[in-house]
Design an enzyme around this catalytic site. Structure first.
Site, PDB file in Angstrom:
ATOM      1  CD  GLU A 178      33.973  51.641  -9.794  1.00  0.00           C
ATOM      2  OE1 GLU A 178      34.156  51.007  -8.673  1.00  0.00           O
ATOM      3  OE2 GLU A 178      33.456  52.963  -9.785  1.00  0.00           O
TER       4      GLU A 178
ATOM      5  CB  SER B  29      32.430  57.927 -13.446  1.00  0.00           C
ATOM      6  OG  SER B  29      32.250  57.137 -14.535  1.00  0.00           O
ATOM      7  CD  GLU B  30      31.674  54.837  -7.933  1.00  0.00           C
ATOM      8  OE1 GLU B  30      32.167  55.781  -8.049  1.00  0.00           O
ATOM      9  OE2 GLU B  30      32.437  53.539  -7.604  1.00  0.00           O
TER      10      GLU B  30
ATOM     11  CB  ALA C 294      27.692  49.634   0.622  1.00  0.00           C
ATOM     12  CG  ASP C 295      31.399  52.781   2.413  1.00  0.00           C
ATOM     13  OD1 ASP C 295      31.542  53.310   3.705  1.00  0.00           O
ATOM     14  OD2 ASP C 295      31.598  51.484   2.234  1.00  0.00           O
TER      15      ASP C 295
ATOM     16  CG  HIS D  59      36.484  51.287   0.900  1.00  0.00           C
ATOM     17  ND1 HIS D  59      36.984  52.506   0.966  1.00  0.00           N
ATOM     18  CD2 HIS D  59      36.536  50.969  -0.282  1.00  0.00           C
ATOM     19  CE1 HIS D  59      37.217  52.852  -0.327  1.00  0.00           C
ATOM     20  NE2 HIS D  59      37.085  51.790  -1.003  1.00  0.00           N
TER      21      HIS D  59
END
Lengths: 726, 433
Positions: free
Chosen positions: A427, A457-458, A483-484, A528
């Site tokens: 992103e 949209s990971e 990382a979350d 986060h």
């Protein structure tokens, strides 16, 4: 009164119907091939159900009997260069693709099968039985069929889980310059899951040559499509993403072939993705050899009506009508295929000694060796043989004080320069002068089309990268802004990317780098601020590196990009702004896998730490002063790459261990490590392994609560003081 | 007023036992003779029964804890009794804290010249806290760590405590383990595997070592005709009763004890204890090791009953289901390796018994009868005797009585099958003298 202007979808949405004239016009050779494929697949699956009924298939046998028309009609519009993947119900698509690969000129239903066809049938049957001769040595079984050489990239047991990867195959095809396309097969159940819809959006946005091939067989196990969605015309999904969409009768293989030919042409011409929906029907229940009506979710009249439109009988009727084959010949083809399947089956099963007539067992020699259970969870690292691996101690190249974040962008730029297959996605990585932290600064201009800003949209873009890695021609680098977000992409990271090598037989690599930012301490709060190391360390397949200096970052990123396993590179935002030793002009050295670094030698206790905690530990040891701690920066954190040798040497001297990390105790990294140390080095320990972690809670927005949730220098000092008490 | 329930001495001379499980929960009531807890010793599981009805106010040890005999394990009250301030009650009862009984005392106090010898002797059975490294260094150096002061958390013995003790070690020490190993070195390279000791294996080792070291053994041996014994067994087994030679020997041993009551004794520190009834232990081999259940009042049992009880005890021994009281008592054991073809052997006395009879195989041999050599059956029995309570001549008289009982005819069970089944006191001793 407002005005109402009707709006139209931007893409066409059509139904293709094959007329009798189309059947009359079709090339007899094509029709014979269609029939031959239908017969082989049908006969094969009937044999599988027979074995399943005899208890010889461990796990489910998801037959696609009734659905062959869609698979055969579509695959025959492809070439071996094109990729397919599929879902848990994928025998038919896999066999169609594999048979088409070994017999690209077509099959004849009256000819004895070639050795290659027999091998495809045997290896597929062996795989479904979980046997060593299978494509993946029996690891994958019915739901994980892969033969990459044939472009069959792997079927998938997670509904919708393979869809993002298909977009990755499409990306690699386009990036490699050919006109090959990718087809992902899935059903009416998978059309509603996020990974599918996210991928439609991503494929549309990036205009990727991928076909979303929906086999609408009307039931997701027992839930009907009308119950599951208000728009059961599933090809309408494509319109929301501006994807050209086709609908066709899946019981009519020629109609499917005609529609698919149009869709493939659309993709080869660079017009972007396609949706093809086929109406089809599985004659049996979800798995096994009983009809769905036996389970009460549909009735026998419905089943009878669909069976009357069986693609095999329809095709046979057309062949007879056109005088291409006689009724005796179409029947003879089926009988011959049955005989061949019996023959092939006898290679794998034998009469049960002492059993009743007809009872069979797997031939004992066909099972894989149980000792092989963990082989291939990761690769053998032979890819490093040719790499410029340097001594892990000290500095192998001249260094100077360097800003950490500059090393991040510099080494990525250098690698992209030398390897045109590297692509970075995430992103905002293409904007903001190097993404949110400057990690890709200067790269979008230098490498157009290779620094890809993604939609949010990971799961889709991580999975797309997974597809690129499985394809193997390019190396994807994925950035997670926090990382979350791994939880959003968890299926792709842990079910797909992490397991792929092992599950498909252990032989082919999954070269993917995930740059995951650890942002604890930045005030971004509960969602986060996590450290993902513990989660990655306890899931199979991943390697984990945690660089704490610019020098290490360069060497470890080079190692990650060399490695044929998925590697997560942890990047702590605290470190981005820090300075430390970094290479002056050499960005090509590779730090060896599995080598940690002693940051401070000592004799009282071995402190194992990593990433942003390293500087805090060093400060704590100096400030406290009473404990002569040996501080080891682990660098490599995963089970396979951790430096046991150095750890043992250190514990042999200190007899005491402290594992120090910053993150929350629940998902913390050190738990498995403490367990392993206790079991490996029990007799070297003069005290139980001690640990420093954060609190149970995720760090909060409030500055004081955030500090209280994260372990830093003070928490290390407190533990050193405990050590000093005794 | 609440009372303290203490760990009972369920096995003779046991210094500790494991509280296996609580059968009555805290705050639950029980009736007299209800089982409150189960206690596990080396060989058996025993129920601890309530003397009166009451309530469990507080359990003081967790299931699975090893507890010294006599240590508090629970606080009991009268039915309906409640306690407001448990700590005060515990203090009043002289119980320190709830977890105290299973924890060792801190050992960082310098060794005191106190005369409490018995407590020191009991110490090795207490849980000792030492780091793995400390244990390993001590073991390699042959240093017992039981009495080392520990300076770590909760009195844990650390590496430095062991090293300090090693540095201070000036007196000659027992040969360290390493030296023993050196003697055995040639076997070290041979492939081998190790089975860690079970509690039973440790118990066998310690009891038999104790026996051999404290009971001065002597041995008397006789080879006797067994024709009558074998014939009787064949006659008996013709029917629905199954009797072994060993059952007959057990019965004969009891009869011999009646005949020579000086053998029906055990040694105690202050007296020789003589018993009125004859209890005989039978050695039973199990997968886990040797156990010796005891048959009570054998003289009162017909042989068929002896056989049935031996079978029952042996079966339960193999399943590990013997009760502790079935493993206690007796003055003599019978052990038999005849079924393996062993002609004769000498056994180690099973303490606190005074003797053990080792029975060899019945074998066909030429025997001299009325001046002629004829085929006959003979067996050799060896009696191991504790010389402290029993002198040689007594053992000799006993052996003579035993052999008289089945030579030339069996006289300890009567003659007919009918007698085999009737529980009567045959008083065979009278006929033997």
């Amino acid at each position: 009164m407002p005005e109402h202007h009707p709006l139209e979808p931007a893409s066409p949405w059509v139904e293709v119907v094959a007329t009798e004239a189309d059947w009359d016009a079709a090339d007899p050779h094509l029709l014979r091939t269609i029939y031959a494929q239908l017969v082989w697949i049908r006969t094969f699956e009937q044999y599988v159900l027979e074995l399943a009924a005899g208890g010889l298939i461990h796990g489910p046998a998801h037959s696609s009997i009734g659905q062959e028309g869609g698979a055969v009609g579509s695959v025959l519009a492809l070439t071996s260069d094109d990729s397919v993947n599929g879902s848990h119900r994928g025998h038919h698509q896999f066999l169609a693709k594999a048979l088409h690969h070994v017999e690209p000129k077509g099959l004849d239903p009256l000819e004895a099968p070639s050795e290659q066809v027999r091998e495809v049938l045997l290896k597929t049957l062996a795989e479904i039985c979980g046997l060593d001769r299978g494509w993946s040595h029996g690891r994958g079984g019915s739901m994980h069929l892969q033969w990459k050489e044939a472009g069959a990239m792997g079927t998938n047991a997670i509904v919708g889980g393979g869809v993002p990867q298909a977009a990755g195959f499409a990306w690699s095809h386009r990036h490699s310059g050919g006109d090959a396309v990718s087809v992902t097969y899935f059903g009416d159940g998978a059309v509603n899951i996020g990974s599918t819809l996210e991928t439609m959006n991503l494929a549309g946005a990036w205009s990727l040559p991928v076909c979303f091939f929906i086999e609408n067989n009307r039931y997701a196990v027992s839930t009907s499509v009308d119950e599951a969605t208000a728009e059961p015309r599933l090809s309408a999904r494509g319109l929301g993403f501006n994807i050209a969409s086709w609908k066709v009768d899946g019981m009519d293989p020629l109609a499917v072939h005609l529609a698919m030919t149009e869709a493939v042409e659309h993709m080869r011409r660079g017009r972007g993705p396609t949706v093809v929906e086929v109406d089809t029907y599985r004659f049996f229940h979800q798995n096994g050899g009983f009809a769905g009506s036996a389970f009460g979710y549909r009735d026998k009249d419905e089943e009878r009506a669909w069976r009357e439109r069986d693609p095999l009988t329809q095709t046979a009727a057309h062949l007879q009508r056109r005088g291409i084959m006689t009724a005796d010949e179409t029947a003879a083809a089926v009988a011959a295929a049955k005989a061949v399947m019996e023959e092939i089956g006898r290679e794998l099963v034998e009469p049960l000694p002492g059993g009743k007539p007809g009872q069979r067992q797997i031939r004992p020699g066909e099972w894989p060796d149980p000792d092989w259970v963990d082989v291939g969870v990761r690769g053998d690292l032979s890819e490093f043989d040719a790499a410029r691996v340097v001594d892990p101690t000290g500095f192998a190249v001249p260094v100077q004080e360097t800003k950490f974040i500059d090393a991040v962008a510099a080494v990525m730029g250098r690698r992209m320069e030398t390897d045109p297959g590297i692509v970075v996605m995430g992103e905002d990585v293409h904007r903001l002068n190097g993404g949110t932290n400057g990690a890709t600064r200067g790269l979008p201009d230098r490498f157009p089309g290779r620094i890809l800003g993604t939609p949010i949209s990971e799961n889709a873009f991580a999975g797309l990268a997974g597809g690129i890695a499985l394809d193997g021609r390019c190396t994807p680098v994925v950035e997670f802004m926090y990382a979350d977000f791994m939880w959003v992409a968890a299926d792709q990271l842990f079910n797909q990317i992490g397991k792929a090598r092992h599950m498909y037989g252990g032989e082919s690599g999954v070269p993917l780098v995930l740059r995951s930012k650890v942002a604890m301490g930045t005030g971004y709060g509960s969602q986060h601020s996590m450290d993902p190391a513990g989660v990655f360390a306890t899931n199979p397949g991943w390697r984990i590196v945690a660089p704490s200096t610019p020098y290490d970052y360069v060497g470890l990123m080079n190692a990650a990009l060399t490695c044929q396993d998925p590697v997560v590179v942890l990047e702590h935002v605290d470190l981005y702004g820090s300075s430390g030793p970094g290479p002056i002009d050499d960005l090509d050295y590779v730090l060896p896998v599995g080598k940690a670094a002693i940051r401070r030698p000592g004799n009282d206790v071995t402190v194992l730490t990593y990433l942003g905690m390293v500087p805090f530990v060093l400060e704590a040891v100096e400030e406290f002063g009473q404990v002569d701690a040996e501080v080891i920066d682990l660098r490599w954190l995963d089970r396979a790459s951790i430096d046991w040798e150095l750890i043992e040497q250190s514990i042999t001297r200190t007899n005491q261990v402290l594992i120090a990390e910053q993150g929350a105790v629940g998902t913390s990294y050190g738990g498995w490590l403490a367990d392993e140390i206790h079991r490996r080095f029990f007799d070297l320990l003069d005290a139980p392994v001690r640990r420093v972690t954060g609190a149970e809670a995720s760090p909060s927005i409030s500055k004081v609560l955030e500090r209280a949730a994260i372990a830093q220098k003070d928490e290390v000092i407190a533990e050193l003081a405990e050590i000093a008490r005794y | 007023m609440p009372t303290v329930l203490r760990m009972p001495e369920v096995a003779a001379n046991a210094t500790d036992a494991v509280l296996a499980d609580w059968l009555v929960a805290e705050n639950a009531e029980f009736s007299a003779t209800d089982a409150i807890a189960t206690v596990e010793t080396e060989k058996a599981v025993v129920d601890v029964e309530a003397e009166d009805a009451g309530i469990v106010i507080k359990t003081l040890v967790a299931p699975g804890s090893q507890v010294e005999v006599g240590a508090p394990i629970a606080v009991l009250g009268a039915v309906g009794e409640t306690v407001d301030d448990l700590d005060a009650v515990l203090a009043a009862l002289g119980v320190a804290v709830a977890t105290a009984p299973v924890l060792p005392e801190r050992r960082d106090v310098p060794e005191q010249a106190t005369p409490v010898v018995e407590e020191v002797a009991a110490a090795p059975t207490r849980r000792l806290f030492a780091s793995p490294l400390a244990r390993k260094i001590a073991k390699d150096a042959g240093l017992p760590i039981d009495d080392l002061p520990g300076t770590g958390p909760r009195g844990r013995i650390l590496r430095r405590d062991v090293e300090r003790a090693l540095a201070a070690r000036t007196e000659p020490v027992p040969a360290p383990v390493a030296e023993t190993r050196a003697v055995l070195a040639p076997t070290h390279d041979a492939p081998a595997s190790e089975i860690p000791h079970t509690r039973l294996r440790r118990a066998i080792a310690s009891r038999l070592t104790e026996s051999k070291q404290t009971a001065p053994h002597f041995y008397v041996r006789a080879t006797v005709r067994a024709d009558a014994l074998v014939a009787l067994r064949a006659e008996v087994n013709d029917g629905d009763v199954k009797v072994s030679v060993n059952d007959l020997v057990v019965k004969a041993v009891a009869a011999a004890h009646r005949a020579v009551p000086e053998m029906n004794v055990v040694w105690t520190p202050d007296a020789v204890r003589t018993f009125d009834t004859v209890d005989v232990a039978v050695a039973v081999a199990t997968d886990r090791g040797l156990v010796t259940p005891v048959l009570r009042d054998v003289t009162s049992l017909p042989v068929s009953e002896v056989a049935a009880r031996v079978r029952d005890l042996a079966a339960r021994a193999r399943d590990g289901r013997l009760k502790q009281d079935e493993l206690e008592g007796g003055t003599i054991s019978v052990t038999n390796l005849g079924m393996y073809g062993v002609e004769e052997f000498a056994a180690i006395i099973n303490p606190p018994h005074a003797a053990i009879l080792a029975v060899g195989a019945v074998r066909d041999e030429p025997v001299v009868e009325d001046g002629a050599v004829v085929p006959g059956k003979r067996m050799t029995v060896t009696l191991s005797v504790d010389h402290r309570p029993v002198d040689g001549v007594v053992a000799a008289r006993w052996l003579a009585a035993l052999t008289d009982l089945w030579e030339p005819r069996v006289r300890f069970v009567g003659c007919g099958r009918g007698l085999l089944h009737r529980p009567t006191d045959e008083a065979p001793g009278a006929s033997a003298t």
